[in-house]
Design a protein around this motif. Structure first.
Motif, PDB file in Angstrom:
ATOM      1  N   ASP A   4      13.243   2.866   7.656  1.00  0.00           N
ATOM      2  CA  ASP A   4      12.378   3.074   8.814  1.00  0.00           C
ATOM      3  C   ASP A   4      10.993   3.449   8.281  1.00  0.00           C
ATOM      4  O   ASP A   4      10.737   3.385   7.081  1.00  0.00           O
ATOM      5  N   ARG A   5      10.098   3.843   9.147  1.00  0.00           N
ATOM      6  CA  ARG A   5       8.722   4.085   8.745  1.00  0.00           C
ATOM      7  C   ARG A   5       8.625   5.164   7.670  1.00  0.00           C
ATOM      8  O   ARG A   5       7.985   4.991   6.633  1.00  0.00           O
ATOM      9  N   GLN A   6       9.293   6.289   7.885  1.00  0.00           N
ATOM     10  CA  GLN A   6       9.174   7.405   6.941  1.00  0.00           C
ATOM     11  C   GLN A   6       9.897   7.091   5.628  1.00  0.00           C
ATOM     12  O   GLN A   6       9.385   7.382   4.539  1.00  0.00           O
ATOM     13  N   LYS A   7      11.076   6.486   5.724  1.00  0.00           N
ATOM     14  CA  LYS A   7      11.820   6.150   4.507  1.00  0.00           C
ATOM     15  C   LYS A   7      11.051   5.137   3.667  1.00  0.00           C
ATOM     16  O   LYS A   7      11.106   5.178   2.431  1.00  0.00           O
ATOM     17  N   ALA A   8      10.357   4.217   4.321  1.00  0.00           N
ATOM     18  CA  ALA A   8       9.571   3.227   3.586  1.00  0.00           C
ATOM     19  C   ALA A   8       8.450   3.895   2.796  1.00  0.00           C
ATOM     20  O   ALA A   8       8.196   3.549   1.638  1.00  0.00           O
ATOM     21  N   ILE A   9       7.776   4.861   3.417  1.00  0.00           N
ATOM     22  CA  ILE A   9       6.708   5.597   2.717  1.00  0.00           C
ATOM     23  C   ILE A   9       7.285   6.391   1.553  1.00  0.00           C
ATOM     24  O   ILE A   9       6.711   6.440   0.458  1.00  0.00           O
ATOM     25  N   ASP A  10       8.456   7.002   1.791  1.00  0.00           N
ATOM     26  CA  ASP A  10       9.104   7.806   0.743  1.00  0.00           C
ATOM     27  C   ASP A  10       9.491   6.939  -0.451  1.00  0.00           C
ATOM     28  O   ASP A  10       9.332   7.351  -1.609  1.00  0.00           O
ATOM     29  N   THR A  35       0.858  -1.180   0.000  1.00  0.00           N
ATOM     30  CA  THR A  35       0.000   0.000   0.000  1.00  0.00           C
ATOM     31  C   THR A  35       0.897   1.234   0.000  1.00  0.00           C
ATOM     32  O   THR A  35       2.120   1.133   0.059  1.00  0.00           O
ATOM     33  N   THR A  36       0.286   2.406  -0.053  1.00  0.00           N
ATOM     34  CA  THR A  36       1.082   3.638  -0.097  1.00  0.00           C
ATOM     35  C   THR A  36       1.904   3.850   1.166  1.00  0.00           C
ATOM     36  O   THR A  36       2.913   4.572   1.133  1.00  0.00           O
ATOM     37  N   ASP A  37       1.515   3.229   2.271  1.00  0.00           N
ATOM     38  CA  ASP A  37       2.300   3.363   3.513  1.00  0.00           C
ATOM     39  C   ASP A  37       3.214   2.154   3.718  1.00  0.00           C
ATOM     40  O   ASP A  37       3.648   1.887   4.847  1.00  0.00           O
ATOM     41  N   ALA A  38       3.493   1.412   2.624  1.00  0.00           N
ATOM     42  CA  ALA A  38       4.471   0.313   2.621  1.00  0.00           C
ATOM     43  C   ALA A  38       4.004  -0.904   3.407  1.00  0.00           C
ATOM     44  O   ALA A  38       4.823  -1.663   3.920  1.00  0.00           O
TER      45      ALA A  38
END
Length: 440
Positions: A158-164, A122-125
């Motif tokens: 990490d969480r943010q890098k995965a979304i990016d 999904t868009t949030d990995a």
């Protein structure tokens, strides 16, 4: 015995009461029974049998019964129709589902039997799909990863890098990334990831394809090390070859110096000329080794550069300062081996020396033309002077001089070419030989 009866009763209930095939009949009969019971109950509750209007009660009961009977028939027809419609819809749905499963079966087979890991994010990995190859490679079961996030299998995020990275994959054509992934047992391996974005049922997803490149990296490392070793060995051989050419050149210069010493002691002019020619021939061959030693290529020489230097050395050795000489050089770009350059150099040396000796004079403008053309499959060498020419042109084909014998030997025996002498405002020599070099 009682357990057998109970089992038999359950089978009957499932067969006749829970079977959707007869739901219209069952519901109609059930409705009729309930309605009759309710009618009889209401009739006994509200109507007195000893009443004077008992006859009217009977009529009312009969009317209600007929109404219920027709209602049940209508209800049965409606329910039976609806049941048929539902059955057809259900059959169509099952047929469509079976066809869809048959259509998707090859794709599902390909996905699950692919060597590459395939993930849907999904868009949030969040992982919403993965194939069997991903499970086998990472050591997880599907249910252990479904609903988890990218950072579970890739410790670089990490969480943010995965979304990016999900956003970057969806917006980057031909996206490729080299990263590392972590197996369930903690083992880390290198992986190459490619991916793209897509929309399914109005929802954005990211599909990635990942392959283990640890073996490829190991092979590349071995190839790199082998190339380094080969390059090192090649450099050493080049140094050795350059040293060989340098020593050959030095040895030839030593021989030339010895001849020069003999030339200074010689009294006879003919002996002096012979010694000078020998020095010049040795210099012609030594010049090739000098070009190889100083050049970047140890196998081939630019013919034009070599000829320009050769003619300059011949002029300095044979022409006095009082002789006016113009050299017309037209040489196509040709790259030849050491052997071929020596062959052409020796031919030009002999022809140029003959022209300097017999055709040129101090009291006139002298011209020496050297043209070498690339005829695709053949090479054409033309050398012409503006002297008086020669009366007996055929004598040049059977001359016993060392120079002429050397020219014929190289052209006919080594180059497998042809040679022609003509008078054309001076003596002109045309030589044609194959461009392709023979390997010996």
């Amino acid at each position: 015995m009682s357990s057998m009866k109970r089992h038999y009763s359950e089978k009957l209930i499932k067969k006749y009461f829970l079977n959707n095939k007869y739901i219209a009949i069952k519901f109609s009969l059930f409705y009729l029974i309930i309605a009759l019971v309710a009618t009889i109950f209401i009739n006994k509750l509200f109507f007195d049998p000893e009443s004077d209007i008992n006859n009217g009660n009977v009529i009312s009961f009969n009317f209600i019964f007929l109404f219920l009977f027709f209602t049940v028939i209508v209800l049965f027809l409606i329910l039976n129709y609806l049941q048929n419609v539902i059955t057809k819809i259900d059959k169509s749905y099952k047929d469509l589902k079976n066809k869809e499963e048959e259509r998707l079966m090859p794709y599902e087979f390909a996905l699950n039997n692919s060597f590459d890991q395939i993930f849907w994010f999904t868009t949030d990995a969040k992982i919403v799909y993965l194939n069997d190859a991903a499970c086998n490679m990472l050591g997880y079961k599907k249910e252990e990863l479904l609903g988890k996030y990218l950072e579970v299998v890739d410790p670089n995020f990490d969480r943010q890098k995965a979304i990016d990275i999900m956003y970057k994959i969806r917006n980057t054509p031909n996206f490729i990334l080299e990263t590392t992934q972590k197996k369930k047992n903690g083992e880390i391996f290198s992986a190459e990831v490619s991916g793209h974005g897509f929309i399914h049922r109005g929802q954005e997803y990211t599909c990635t394809f990942s392959k283990d490149i640890s073996q490829r990296q190991e092979i590349n490392k071995k190839i790199t090390n082998m190339n380094l070793e080969l390059q090192k060995s090649l450099d050493e051989k080049e140094i050795l070859l350059k040293e060989v050419h340098h020593r050959v050149k030095n040895n030839m210069e030593i021989i030339s110096s010895l001849l020069a010493m003999q030339l200074r002691r010689a009294k006879d002019d003919e002996i002096k000329y012979i010694l000078k020619q020998s020095m010049s021939r040795i210099n012609t061959m030594a010049l090739v080794h000098e070009f190889l030693y100083l050049g970047e290529n140890l196998a081939y020489i630019n013919l034009r550069d070599y000829i320009i230097r050769l003619v300059q050395d011949i002029k300095e050795l044979y022409i006095s300062q009082n002789t006016d000489l113009t050299v017309d050089l037209h040489i196509d770009k040709l790259i030849f081996s050491t052997n071929r350059c020596i062959q052409i150099g020796m031919i030009l040396h002999e022809l140029c020396v003959n022209a300097l000796k017999y055709a040129f004079k101090e009291d006139r403008e002298n011209l020496l033309c050297i043209h070498i053309k690339d005829l695709e499959e053949n090479i054409h060498v033309k050398i012409r002077d503006n002297g008086d020419g020669i009366k007996d042109i055929n004598s040049l084909y059977k001359s016993e001089s060392i120079g002429m014998q050397l020219i014929h030997s190289i052209v006919e025996d080594q180059l497998d070419g042809t040679i022609e002498f003509i008078n054309n405002n001076g003596l002109e020599c045309n030589i044609i030989f194959s461009k392709k070099e023979e390997n010996y």
